[in-house]
Design an enzyme around this catalytic site. Structure first.
Site, PDB file in Angstrom:
ATOM      1  NE  ARG A 147      -1.975   2.009   3.652  1.00 23.30           N
ATOM      2  CZ  ARG A 147      -2.624   2.503   4.698  1.00 23.30           C
ATOM      3  NH1 ARG A 147      -3.826   2.056   5.020  1.00 23.30           N
ATOM      4  NH2 ARG A 147      -2.073   3.432   5.454  1.00 23.30           N
ATOM      5  CE1 TYR A 159      -4.908   6.095   8.102  1.00 22.79           C
ATOM      6  CE2 TYR A 159      -4.714   5.977   5.705  1.00 22.79           C
ATOM      7  CZ  TYR A 159      -4.780   5.354   6.935  1.00 22.79           C
ATOM      8  OH  TYR A 159      -4.703   4.000   7.010  1.00 22.79           O
ATOM      9  CG  ASP A 211      -7.011   3.638   3.658  1.00 23.29           C
ATOM     10  OD1 ASP A 211      -8.108   4.128   3.316  1.00 23.29           O
ATOM     11  OD2 ASP A 211      -6.819   3.112   4.774  1.00 23.29           O
ATOM     12  CG  HIS A 213      -8.305   6.915   6.492  1.00 16.97           C
ATOM     13  ND1 HIS A 213      -8.543   7.658   7.615  1.00 16.97           N
ATOM     14  CD2 HIS A 213      -8.027   5.672   6.924  1.00 16.97           C
ATOM     15  CE1 HIS A 213      -8.392   6.902   8.695  1.00 16.97           C
ATOM     16  NE2 HIS A 213      -8.080   5.677   8.298  1.00 16.97           N
ATOM     17  CD  GLU A 237      -8.417   0.561   3.348  1.00 18.55           C
ATOM     18  OE1 GLU A 237      -7.276   0.221   2.942  1.00 18.55           O
ATOM     19  OE2 GLU A 237      -8.697   0.678   4.547  1.00 18.55           O
ATOM     20  CD  GLU A 263     -10.155   0.978   7.911  1.00 15.51           C
ATOM     21  OE1 GLU A 263      -9.307   0.315   7.307  1.00 15.51           O
ATOM     22  OE2 GLU A 263      -9.912   2.075   8.431  1.00 15.51           O
ATOM     23  NE  ARG A 284      -9.548  -2.364   4.372  1.00 16.16           N
ATOM     24  CZ  ARG A 284      -8.427  -2.696   4.994  1.00 16.16           C
ATOM     25  NH1 ARG A 284      -7.871  -3.875   4.770  1.00 16.16           N
ATOM     26  NH2 ARG A 284      -7.861  -1.869   5.851  1.00 16.16           N
ATOM     27  CD  GLU A 340      -4.332  -2.677   6.908  1.00 12.73           C
ATOM     28  OE1 GLU A 340      -5.511  -2.887   7.273  1.00 12.73           O
ATOM     29  OE2 GLU A 340      -3.824  -1.545   6.890  1.00 12.73           O
ATOM     30  CD1 TRP A 403      -6.742  12.489  10.239  1.00 11.52           C
ATOM     31  CD2 TRP A 403      -7.199  10.396  10.887  1.00 11.52           C
ATOM     32  NE1 TRP A 403      -5.557  11.808  10.360  1.00 11.52           N
ATOM     33  CE2 TRP A 403      -5.809  10.526  10.747  1.00 11.52           C
ATOM     34  CE3 TRP A 403      -7.734   9.165  11.284  1.00 11.52           C
ATOM     35  CZ2 TRP A 403      -4.919   9.471  10.996  1.00 11.52           C
ATOM     36  CZ3 TRP A 403      -6.869   8.134  11.526  1.00 11.52           C
ATOM     37  CH2 TRP A 403      -5.462   8.277  11.386  1.00 11.52           C
TER      38      TRP A 403
END
Ligand code: GCO
Ligand code: MG
Length: 403
Positions: A147, A159, A211, A213, A237, A263, A284, A340, A403
């Site tokens: 990643r 992030y 990602d 995020h 992601e 996630e 995820r 991951e 965030w």
């Protein structure tokens, strides 16, 4: 067989972890992870005050009935704290059950479907040159999937770019969360340039992931996905917050870059539309925040019907117990995609000795009966809880953002 006791262990070997230990009248014990980054004490209290008293005297082999009791019986069902605490119980019960059978947990799920679990590592850099160095380092360690996250010109902290390299930890110590600045235009301009340079340098022989995020709106995410198509990413992601599952339809209409989400989901209800309408490619959710092995298995089975594969969350704020359980799950699950693997620090690994091991880009959970992860309670006691929080983000005009 009966549960005779249970306790909660909170420890901070570099970061906070909450562990549930369940003991039985047969001398076999099992452990589960109940860590929620920034809300650790909520889970610890929930377990100690509301769950442990209800476990004593039950047959630990009835993991399904205990799961249903803790889910239906609470009345205020779901929510991240409840589902994480159910997960901790579930992991500990599967650990006990597999130890009782004298088998590694994956054998109880249906045995190995593959020889190893493909994992992706994290290459983080303040700029493209640093990301290139990090990818080279991960390749030298044997990783086949990496990643890539980079600093964005004009933004001080973003992030995915941490203080440390191998052991990236985004939470900051202190009683209140730190605030960071976020600006979408700079990020949208910079990210395709980053991946262009990465493909130019490394070619297409390595899988690259990214990602987002949760920081883009659906139309911005659609633009990003489209602009990254020439670089054939394994996935982007969390391109946009997914509380509104329908919003993924718009992204899908515009791009063939694969999408991974889930996630922060805590149950199958958070992803059923995304899965059934094939709006994502990878789910995820993992054993920790989504109700344990018992519930994740249901999510994966639903996903299999719609060509959605698993890509379990595996950040450092999930303890080695979650990693161990996830690896048993991954070795079995038919529709496995990737796992991951953000490495834990040596201090964390010492508190949680584990049977899983890494070899040329793949992890294996090991053959130890149970899930193969233990806790050194004496060592754990040397690291008391320390308040720490993930940052929060604001736009240039002060508006709160994700965030
Ligand atoms: C990931 C995640 C993490 C989260 C962290 C929050 O993809 O690994 O997004 O980096 O930010 O787990 O506690
Ligand atoms: Mg993520």
């Amino acid at each position: 067989m009966k549960i005779t006791g249970a306790k909660v262990i909170v420890t901070c070997p570099g970061r906070n972890f909450v562990t549930l230990k369940i003991e039985t009248d047969q001398g076999i014990s099992g452990i589960g992870d109940a860590t929620i980054n920034g809300r650790e004490l909520a889970a610890a209290t929930y377990l100690a005050e509301h769950v442990i008293p209800a476990l004593i005297g039950r047959d630990p082999r009835q993991s399904e009935d205990i799961w249903q009791y803790l889910y239906r019986g609470v009345y205020w069902r779901r929510g991240s704290v409840t589902m994480t605490c159910i997960a901790a119980v579930d992991m500990a019960l599967w650990d006990i059950k597999a130890k009782l059978a004298g088998m590694p947990l994956y054998q109880l799920l249906g045995g190995a479907s593959r020889t190893g679990v493909l994992v992706y590592g994290h290459a983080n850099g303040r700029d493209t040159a640093e990301v290139i160095d990090e990818i080279a380092r991960y390749q030298a360690m044997g990783y086949r999937a990496i990643r890539a996250q980079s600093g964005v010109p004009g933004l001080e902290e973003v992030y995915g770019v941490g203080k440390g390299k191998l052991f990236y930890e985004p939470a900051d110590r202190g009683a209140v969360a730190k605030e960071a600045l976020w600006s979408t235009p700079e990020y949208l301009d910079h990210t395709p340039v980053l991946f262009d340079k990465l493909r130019e340098k490394f070619g297409f022989g390595v899988e690259l992931l990214h990602d987002v995020h949760h920081r883009l709106t659906p139309i911005e995410a659609a633009r990003l996905g489209k602009s990254l198509e020439p670089y054939r990413l394994f996935w982007i992601e969390d391109p946009t917050p997914a509380e509104n599952q329908e919003s993924l339809r718009l992204i899908r209409q515009h791009t063939v870059t694969p999408i991974a989400i889930g996630e922060v989901f805590d149950s199958i209800h958070d992803s059923h539309q995304l899965i059934k309408e094939q709006l994502i490619d990878y789910i995820r959710s993992t054993v920790l925040h989504a109700g344990g092995i018992t519930h994740l298995r249901r999510i994966a089975d639903l996903a299999a019907l719609y060509h959605v594969r698993t890509g379990c969350h595996g950040a450092t704020d999930l303890s080695p117990i979650t990693m161990g359980c996830a690896l048993h799950f991954d070795l079995w699950v038919p529709n496995f995609g990737i796992q991951e693997y953000m490495r834990h620090s040596p201090e964390t690994d010492a508190v949680f000795p584990h049977a899983y091991s890494f070899d040329t880009g793949y992890l294996h959970p090991g053959e130890t009966p149970g899930h193969g992860v233990e806790i050194d309670e004496t060592l754990a006691a040397r690291y008391p809880y320390q308040a720490a929080y993930l940052p929060v983000a604001r736009l240039r005009d002060g508006t709160m953002w994700n965030w």
